[in-house]
Design an enzyme around this catalytic site. Structure first.
Site, short mmCIF file in Angstrom:
data_model
loop_
_atom_site.label_atom_id
_atom_site.label_comp_id
_atom_site.label_asym_id
_atom_site.label_seq_id
_atom_site.Cartn_x
_atom_site.Cartn_y
_atom_site.Cartn_z
N ASN A 139 27.67 -8.23 -13.16
CA ASN A 139 28.08 -9.67 -13.30
C ASN A 139 28.90 -9.86 -14.64
OD1 ASN A 139 27.29 -11.41 -10.87
ND2 ASN A 139 25.53 -10.33 -11.28
N HIS A 187 27.00 5.58 -33.38
CA HIS A 187 27.66 6.17 -34.50
C HIS A 187 26.88 7.02 -35.40
CE1 HIS A 187 31.51 3.83 -34.14
NE2 HIS A 187 30.55 2.92 -33.80
N ALA A 193 15.23 -10.76 -19.23
CA ALA A 193 16.28 -11.11 -20.17
C ALA A 193 16.12 -10.91 -21.49
CB ALA A 193 16.46 -12.77 -19.57
N LYS A 216 13.55 2.97 -25.06
CA LYS A 216 12.84 4.01 -24.30
C LYS A 216 12.80 3.99 -22.85
CE LYS A 216 10.01 4.60 -28.44
NZ LYS A 216 8.85 4.69 -29.47
#
Length: 192
Positions: A86, A119, A166, A172
């Site tokens: 979406n 990073h 949400a 993990k």
């Protein structure tokens, strides 16, 4: 305001019902396929306002999958059949070591983010932007629901039939048929 809003009727979920929606989907597929190493099944519904670019990798999107507007899919990404991504999602793969694999019949709600690399920041004497990326794969198995604003970090596998609530940050692996929520995400119950 874009021309696509007029053609597709302003729907947030890419559809293929009206003539305008069919035109919008056709253009979306064509824009995605302008890049080599992109495979999009002819039944996919792709918003022309999405950003699909393999950036040297490969992208594959299976039959019946929809990709809504303002979604960015970059790098090495594979999405199965009948899935939906979406609005405003970001899915980034980093080579074969940082492949993002999304199964079939997966539901990904708005503003979800999956980035299969981090990073490197080990050396304090070198700017982070010059230390490179450490890739790790993300795998989402079939029949998973990823709710809105979920972040899935590199190296995570989400098992078949799982639900991610949400706003969760998944750091993990999540077992099959479980419901996970929170920051960091933890299993709060099992579906079976």
């Amino acid at each position: 305001m874009s021309i696509w809003i007029w053609l597709d009727g302003g729907v947030s979920y890419q559809q293929n019902k009206t003539r305008g929606q069919k035109i919008s989907c056709w253009f979306g597929r064509r824009l995605a396929l302008r890049h080599k190493n992109v495979t999009v099944h002819k039944t996919c519904r792709i918003s022309p306002e999405s950003r699909i670019n393999p950036k040297g990798g490969t992208i594959s999107i299976g039959a019946g999958t929809s990709v809504s507007y303002n979604t960015a899919i970059q790098g090495d990404v594979s999405i199965g059949c009948g899935s939906s991504v979406n609005a405003n999602c970001t899915i980034v793969g980093y080579g074969k070591e940082g492949q993002v694999t999304i199964g079939s019949n997966v539901r990904i709600a708005a503003n979800a983010m999956m980035i299969a690399g981090n990073h490197v920041f080990d050396d304090v004497n070198t700017p982070i932007c010059k230390q490179g990326i450490r890739p790790a794969p993300i795998t989402i198995h079939d029949d998973v629901w990823i709710a809105g604003r979920v972040n899935i970090t590199a190296g995570v596998t989400i098992g078949k039939g799982a639900v991610i609530a949400a706003g969760a940050v998944v750091t993990k692996d999540i077992p099959p048929y479980s419901v996970a929520a929170g920051v960091p995400a933890k299993v709060i119950k099992m579906r079976i």
